[in-house]
Design an enzyme around this catalytic site. Structure first.
Site, short mmCIF file in Angstrom:
data_model
loop_
_atom_site.label_atom_id
_atom_site.label_comp_id
_atom_site.label_asym_id
_atom_site.label_seq_id
_atom_site.Cartn_x
_atom_site.Cartn_y
_atom_site.Cartn_z
N PHE A 40 2.45 7.02 2.06
CA PHE A 40 3.57 7.89 1.56
C PHE A 40 2.95 8.70 0.16
CE2 PHE A 40 4.85 3.71 3.20
CZ PHE A 40 5.69 4.21 4.34
N PRO A 47 0.75 -1.31 -0.04
CA PRO A 47 -0.05 0.07 0.15
C PRO A 47 0.71 1.27 0.03
CG PRO A 47 -0.85 -1.52 1.51
CD PRO A 47 0.48 -2.01 1.03
N CYS A 48 0.34 2.04 -0.80
CA CYS A 48 1.15 3.54 -1.06
C CYS A 48 0.46 4.37 -0.30
CB CYS A 48 1.19 3.74 -2.51
SG CYS A 48 -0.50 4.09 -3.28
N GLN A 49 -0.56 4.39 0.47
CA GLN A 49 -1.35 5.49 1.09
C GLN A 49 -0.72 6.14 2.11
OE1 GLN A 49 -2.61 2.43 0.28
NE2 GLN A 49 -4.82 2.50 -0.28
#
Length: 172
Positions: free
Chosen positions: A86, A82-84
């Protein structure tokens, strides 16, 4: 020349785009998918039925995945965790965000003892990558290289930059 097929575990699989890309350059077979979104897991199942993806179990929570039965049977771990935490579009809580799965990904890497790790994430993870992820992979004995690439570099009509991380280890 090594002609064997490499067994891979795909984390945060989505529609398994990373594996589809890897297949263009090496023989790889997905032996397990990890995807917690039910709607996406259904797509994976449909794509398996259509023979577009390798048939393999879908595990719904990488935090609870038991690596022991898989140790020595998997060569590559791939995924875009998951990128959320960053992303510039989010609150940018980084390592303090409960969606930061790097500690769980690191646990999987250690537990599986894979030779190759191939991950992707948003450019906003760069500081955390340099401060935490890269040093931790190096401590595990991996050689690490990375690159920031845009979709437009591959001919796509949009920029959409991503950090790709390749870590490899010869455990012999």
């Amino acid at each position: 020349m090594d002609t064997r097929t490499y067994n891979a575990i795909s984390i945060c699989s989505g529609y398994d785009g990373i594996q589809l890309g890897l297949r263009e350059i090496i023989p790889v077979r997905t032996v397990c998918y990890m995807e917690n979104e039910v709607s996406v897991a259904r797509i994976l199942a449909t794509r398996m039925e259509e023979k577009a993806l390798d048939e393999a179990p879908v595990w719904t929570d990488l935090k609870t995945f038991d690596t022991e039965p898989w140790r020595g049977k998997v060569d590559i771990l791939t995924g875009g965790f998951p990128c959320q935490p960053f992303s510039v579009a989010g609150a940018r809580l980084g390592e303090d965000d409960p969606r930061n799965l790097w500690p769980s990904v690191a646990r999987l890497i250690r537990g599986l003892g894979v030779q190759v790790v191939f991950l992707e994430n948003v450019p906003g993870i760069l500081r955390y990558y340099w401060d935490t992820i890269r040093p931790e992979l190096r401590e595990m004995g991996y050689e690490v290289t990375e690159g920031l690439f845009s979709a437009s570099e591959t001919g796509a009509p949009h920029k959409r930059q991503r950090l790709f991380i390749l870590a490899y280890h010869d455990f012999r």
